[in-house]
Design an enzyme around this catalytic site. Structure first.
Site, PDB file in Angstrom:
ATOM      1  N   HIS A 101       5.123  -7.696  -2.653  1.00  0.00           N
ATOM      2  CA  HIS A 101       4.283  -8.425  -1.559  1.00  0.00           C
ATOM      3  C   HIS A 101       4.283  -7.596  -0.456  1.00  0.00           C
ATOM      4  CE1 HIS A 101       2.093 -11.221   1.101  1.00  0.00           C
ATOM      5  NE2 HIS A 101       3.384 -11.593   1.628  1.00  0.00           N
ATOM      6  N   HIS A 103       1.728  -6.991   3.415  1.00  0.00           N
ATOM      7  CA  HIS A 103       0.311  -7.246   4.419  1.00  0.00           C
ATOM      8  C   HIS A 103      -0.528  -6.349   4.592  1.00  0.00           C
ATOM      9  CE1 HIS A 103       2.961 -11.007   6.194  1.00  0.00           C
ATOM     10  NE2 HIS A 103       3.000 -10.831   4.909  1.00  0.00           N
ATOM     11  N   TYR A 128      -9.662   3.489 -12.633  1.00  0.00           N
ATOM     12  CA  TYR A 128      -8.066   3.304 -12.432  1.00  0.00           C
ATOM     13  C   TYR A 128      -7.776   1.930 -12.145  1.00  0.00           C
ATOM     14  CZ  TYR A 128      -6.035   7.576 -14.158  1.00  0.00           C
ATOM     15  OH  TYR A 128      -5.627   8.503 -14.858  1.00  0.00           O
TER      16      TYR A 128
END
Length: 220
Positions: A101, A103, A128
């Site tokens: 994860h 930002h 892709y």
């Protein structure tokens, strides 16, 4: 100490090193800043996850949080506040061995400017993206670590490879830490292209996408 225990220890140490290496790479290239973002990986008896408020660029393998299968922390610094999100993904997708994860700037910007569709945050504009990422839905905003977000993502974990948390950034899962990071990078690059060119380009057509399905087993 048995041979099996030695092997498991060596595998865990390699996994710790991979988390730190990938974290530093993402941080050094601007995919995350400050102490934002987190990475986890599945172990035979639980998970490794980056500590809460840790900088991905400065991770220490020995200080990663080790968490048992029941969520109890075994060792390391205090686990990321997104632990429930990660655990939900692993529970919802047995093939997921790592979660990343960040930002990432362009994906956060996209969630503010307006995604393509709630069920597909960016259109299939490159082969892709279709091959390596696939459908990525938007998860409406809630505070970091909110249980409701973890529940929503867990329900989707077996259907997609990643989601975009509104105002917070992408969460991507895959068979390894490196492959999860690669898919996240492809997603971020596609968001960048879409923000630059959304009025000047169009998605791949149905025939092109079907060709990618046939040739590369693309999940679209």
């Amino acid at each position: 100490m048995s041979h099996i225990t030695d092997s498991q220890t060596a595998d865990e140490n390699r996994l710790r090193e991979e988390i730190c290496r990938v974290g530093a790479s993402l941080f050094n290239r601007g995919y995350t800043v400050g102490s934002s973002g987190n990475i986890s990986a599945r172990l035979p008896d639980g998970w490794l996850i980056t500590p809460t408020d840790a900088c991905l660029g400065w991770l220490d393998p020995a200080r990663l949080a080790k968490v048992a299968g029941d969520g109890r922390q075994i060792s390391g610094d205090r686990a990321s506040k997104t632990l429930a999100l990660h655990r939900g993904i692993y529970a919802g997708n047995a093939a997921a061995c790592a979660v990343v994860h960040t930002h990432s700037t362009h994906l956060v910007a996209l969630s503010l400017a307006g995604v393509w569709k709630p069920e597909d945050v960016v259109p299939p504009i490159t082969p892709y993206y279709v091959m390596k990422v696939g459908h990525v839905p938007l998860i409406p905003y809630d505070r970091p670590g909110a249980p409701a977000v973890a529940e929503q993502v867990a329900a989707l974990a077996g259907q997609v490879r990643g989601v975009l948390l509104e105002r917070l950034g992408p969460v991507v899962w895959h068979e390894s830490v490196s492959s999860a990071a690669f898919a996240l990078e492809e997603l971020e690059e596609t968001a960048k292209l879409w923000l630059m060119l959304r009025d000047k380009t169009s998605p791949l057509n149905a025939a092109a996408i079907d060709d990618l399905r046939q040739a590369f087993q693309a999940r679209w």
